[in-house]
Design an enzyme around this catalytic site. Structure first.
Site, PDB file in Angstrom:
ATOM      1  N   PHE A 183      77.767  58.907 -14.219  1.00 49.70           N
ATOM      2  CA  PHE A 183      77.338  60.267 -13.683  1.00 49.70           C
ATOM      3  C   PHE A 183      75.979  60.608 -13.862  1.00 49.70           C
ATOM      4  O   PHE A 183      75.252  61.345 -13.076  1.00 49.70           O
ATOM      5  CB  PHE A 183      78.362  61.399 -13.750  1.00 49.70           C
ATOM      6  CG  PHE A 183      79.856  60.896 -13.346  1.00 49.70           C
ATOM      7  CD1 PHE A 183      80.108  60.158 -12.124  1.00 49.70           C
ATOM      8  CD2 PHE A 183      80.907  60.851 -14.240  1.00 49.70           C
ATOM      9  CE1 PHE A 183      81.246  59.591 -11.745  1.00 49.70           C
ATOM     10  CE2 PHE A 183      82.355  60.339 -14.171  1.00 49.70           C
ATOM     11  CZ  PHE A 183      82.299  59.958 -12.806  1.00 49.70           C
ATOM     12  N   ARG A 221      83.004  54.311 -25.294  1.00 46.78           N
ATOM     13  CA  ARG A 221      84.078  55.147 -25.432  1.00 46.78           C
ATOM     14  C   ARG A 221      84.728  54.615 -26.705  1.00 46.78           C
ATOM     15  O   ARG A 221      85.318  55.700 -27.464  1.00 46.78           O
ATOM     16  CB  ARG A 221      84.899  55.202 -24.292  1.00 46.78           C
ATOM     17  CG  ARG A 221      86.156  56.064 -24.504  1.00 46.78           C
ATOM     18  CD  ARG A 221      87.115  56.187 -23.217  1.00 46.78           C
ATOM     19  NE  ARG A 221      88.173  57.141 -23.601  1.00 46.78           N
ATOM     20  CZ  ARG A 221      89.345  56.981 -24.115  1.00 46.78           C
ATOM     21  NH1 ARG A 221      89.566  55.788 -24.690  1.00 46.78           N
ATOM     22  NH2 ARG A 221      90.182  57.803 -24.363  1.00 46.78           N
ATOM     23  N   ARG A 228      80.059  57.582 -29.865  1.00 46.78           N
ATOM     24  CA  ARG A 228      79.823  58.959 -29.837  1.00 46.78           C
ATOM     25  C   ARG A 228      80.021  60.094 -30.939  1.00 46.78           C
ATOM     26  O   ARG A 228      79.376  60.965 -30.891  1.00 46.78           O
ATOM     27  CB  ARG A 228      80.728  59.410 -28.421  1.00 46.78           C
ATOM     28  CG  ARG A 228      82.333  59.134 -28.534  1.00 46.78           C
ATOM     29  CD  ARG A 228      82.971  59.096 -27.381  1.00 46.78           C
ATOM     30  NE  ARG A 228      84.312  58.398 -27.438  1.00 46.78           N
ATOM     31  CZ  ARG A 228      85.446  59.008 -27.403  1.00 46.78           C
ATOM     32  NH1 ARG A 228      85.600  60.336 -26.937  1.00 46.78           N
ATOM     33  NH2 ARG A 228      86.495  58.381 -27.449  1.00 46.78           N
ATOM     34  N   SER A 243      84.808  64.603 -24.799  1.00 47.69           N
ATOM     35  CA  SER A 243      84.649  63.348 -24.727  1.00 47.69           C
ATOM     36  C   SER A 243      83.242  62.656 -25.371  1.00 47.69           C
ATOM     37  O   SER A 243      83.081  62.004 -26.148  1.00 47.69           O
ATOM     38  CB  SER A 243      84.662  62.653 -23.371  1.00 47.69           C
ATOM     39  OG  SER A 243      85.770  62.977 -22.761  1.00 47.69           O
ATOM     40  N   GLU A 280      75.877  67.377 -12.305  1.00 49.65           N
ATOM     41  CA  GLU A 280      75.112  66.586 -13.225  1.00 49.65           C
ATOM     42  C   GLU A 280      73.702  66.687 -12.806  1.00 49.65           C
ATOM     43  O   GLU A 280      72.423  66.707 -13.540  1.00 49.65           O
ATOM     44  CB  GLU A 280      75.336  65.320 -13.225  1.00 49.65           C
ATOM     45  CG  GLU A 280      76.474  64.876 -13.732  1.00 49.65           C
ATOM     46  CD  GLU A 280      77.951  65.267 -12.977  1.00 49.65           C
ATOM     47  OE1 GLU A 280      77.745  65.514 -11.724  1.00 49.65           O
ATOM     48  OE2 GLU A 280      78.981  65.227 -13.443  1.00 49.65           O
TER      49      GLU A 280
END
Lengths: 274, 313
Positions: free
Chosen positions: B81, B165, B8, B35, B56
């Site tokens: 999501f 992540r 990320r 995040s 979303e």
């Protein structure tokens, strides 16, 4: 105004004829939205150019209740975006006039739709995008009342208020009838005006079949600053064809030849009376 | 030793580059900006950032409208999501309209760890790649994520990119080529080809090194693009090495392995084995514990290589 009322009857005739020829489609919610649509496209509100459908400066219209494609197609044809004869190809194989509108096929369409609850988010995105690019295009979005049962609508209602989108106007075709029955008996909306107001919108309630009131409401919306505006238009499902009015069976059913004749006779009778 | 950086970071870095170069973009997030690293845009280019809150579906619809107005939106949130919750919006509004919307699914895969199965996106590649007009990319490290993000910014139409992540080894550098739809050769071999993506590319390379010492020659391809599928690379691998192993942090059904199986069945059937989640949900645990328990590591890749070689005969 008489011209616009006459045009409303023409559009109603188009709707029942298109759906009859197609053998399927959604006349009820198309008929209830006629004045809202005629007022928008022919009442000096939506700035578009049929000779140049992709004109960047045009205002945008998002049909969130995509199943009422017949009223939009009729309006676009009568506005000159494509020949009226094409209306009779609705829902046929190879026709640009898909059962629910597909924007790649039809000049004058600004977006596809058909899955309920999504249009207002798209309209918000357009309104934010225009503002970010310092463009003064306005954005309009037509929603059904049954459609307000979709949760995404209320997400979008909050987004528009959060961003104070006064270049956006939403219209709710409040005809009180959905596919399975009345909105009240299926999932009632409560005090709709209060709801939108509490969500941070400028609310205008009006008779959605009074073309003069419709145009006045659009003008008030345009003049309003600092909040998005919603027109809560009280309408009659199937308006103009008595046997279709307030009857959920005509949400998504096609008239047969006899019924079409009766419908057209009634629509045109009103004209003669005037 | 490779540097350990979360993918990320590569996404956030690319977005900063796009903002710096004046691209007409908007970055949208659904209350997880810290995040996804879009917080870097929020802080440095606030006019190009919108936090849409926890909605979303509305976020994807708003992105569609932005695209219709001529702006390229980057839609960022947790992968589960984004792809799952907003699937109909992605299908009917983004893909049917063929809009220039970029979707970034962060915290993908089982390695998101302690949050557990609700947050472990293991189906996203399957449900994104079935959509007409969609491009699907699973990069292998932070640098490739950066390049892939810049590449989808240039590409017209809907694009989906997913990444994990955890900090993972950076195995590519600025000069490593990246082209959408072109598998990248990591190491060549004769006996078997491993098509891997995401964090499993590095695991496949390590597995190949070990097996080399046992006399097994393993080709490893960084198979970052699932759609459009690099059919030529798949068919060539099947013809030249005679068997295939796929490795991905995703369900075994419908993901990259599924796409490769479809290609092989149609063009060049050879034995194939999959390193993937075996049709189950995940659970809470430390990322590496989960990768080991669910057999998403180099030892699993070695096993599958041996299994497929036995079938190849």
């Amino acid at each position: 105004m008489i011209e616009l009322e006459r045009l409303c009857r023409t559009v109603r005739g188009d709707i029942v004829t298109m759906v009859h020829r197609a053998g399927s489609g959604h006349p009820g919610g198309s008929l209830s939205a006629v004045e809202l649509m005629v007022g928008l496209y022919f009442g000096g509100q939506l700035s578009v150019d049929p000779q140049n459908p992709e004109w960047e400066g045009r205002d945008r219209f998002i049909l969130s209740k995509g199943h009422v494609a017949p009223v939009l197609y009729s309006i676009l044809a009568r506005k000159g975006f494509f020949p009226v004869e094409e209306l009779w190809t609705l829902r046929q194989l190879g026709s640009p006039l898909q059962g629910h509108p597909h924007w790649k096929c039809v000049p004058g369409l600004d977006c596809s739709s058909g899955s309920l609850g999504q249009g207002l988010s798209i309209a918000n995105g357009l309104a934010i995008g225009f503002r970010k690019q310092n463009m003064d295009n306005r954005v309009y979005c037509l929603l059904g009342d049954g459609e307000l049962q979709e949760g995404q609508v209320w997400e979008a209602v909050m987004t528009a208020a959060q961003h104070k989108l006064d270049n956006l106007c939403a219209m709710v075709d409040y005809n009180h009838v959905q596919l399975d029955g009345t909105v009240e008996e299926i999932k009632a909306l409560g005090d709709l005006c209060a709801k939108w107001h509490d969500f941070g919108w400028n609310v205008i309630e009006l008779d959605g079949h009074d073309i003069g009131a419709v145009i006045r409401a659009y003008e008030m919306a345009r003049a309003f600053r600092g909040k998005p505006t919603v027109l809560i238009a009280n309408t009659v499902k199937g308006k103009g064809v008595s046997f279709m009015e307030n009857n959920c069976d005509w949400h998504g059913a096609a008239p047969n030849a006899q019924q079409l004749e009766a419908a057209l006779e009634e629509i045109n009778r009103e004209e003669k009376a005037q | 030793m490779n540097k350990m950086i979360p993918m990320r970071d590569g996404y956030g870095k690319a977005l900063l580059e796009l903002c710096q170069s004046g691209e007409k973009i908007m970055v949208l997030d659904a209350d997880v900006a810290k995040s996804t690293r879009t917080v870097w845009i929020r802080d440095q280019y606030p006019e190009k950032f919108m936090d849409m809150g926890i909605s979303e579906q509305d976020m994807v619809g708003t992105a569609a409208g932005l695209a219709l107005s001529g702006i390229t939106p980057f839609v960022s949130t947790y992968c589960v999501f984004l792809a799952g919750r907003a699937w109909d919006q992605i299908r009917t509004t983004v893909c049917y309209n063929n809009l220039n919307v970029k979707l970034a699914g962060a915290h993908a895969g089982i390695s998101v760890g302690p949050d557990g199965a609700t947050h472990q996106s293991l189906e996203d590649v399957a449900i994104m790649r079935v959509l007409p007009n969609m491009t699907v990319i699973v990069p292998c490290d932070a640098e490739e994520t950066r390049k892939a993000t810049l590449a989808i910014a240039k590409r017209q139409g809907p694009c989906f990119i997913r990444f994990g992540r955890e900090a993972v080894p950076v195995i590519t550098d600025e000069d490593t080529p990246f082209e959408i739809g072109k598998a990248r050769l990591c190491c060549d071999g004769r006996d078997v080809t491993v098509l891997a993506n995401g964090a499993l590319v590095r695991e496949a390379i390590e597995a190949a090194k070990v097996l080399e010492q046992e006399g097994i020659s393993v080709r490893v391809l960084d198979f970052h693009t699932i759609k459009p599928l690099d059919q030529e690379a798949v068919i060539r691998a099947a013809r030249e090495t005679g068997c295939i192993v796929t490795a991905e942090e995703h369900q075994m059904y419908g993901g990259m392995g599924g796409a490769v199986a479809e290609c092989l069945a149609a063009h060049c059937p050879v034995p194939m084995e999959q390193v993937a989640i075996q049709d189950s949900f995940g659970e809470s645990g430390q990322p590496q514990e989960l990768m080991d328990k669910y057999r998403l590591n180099q030892s699993a890749i070695q096993e599958k290589i041996k299994a497929v070689l036995a079938r190849k005969g």
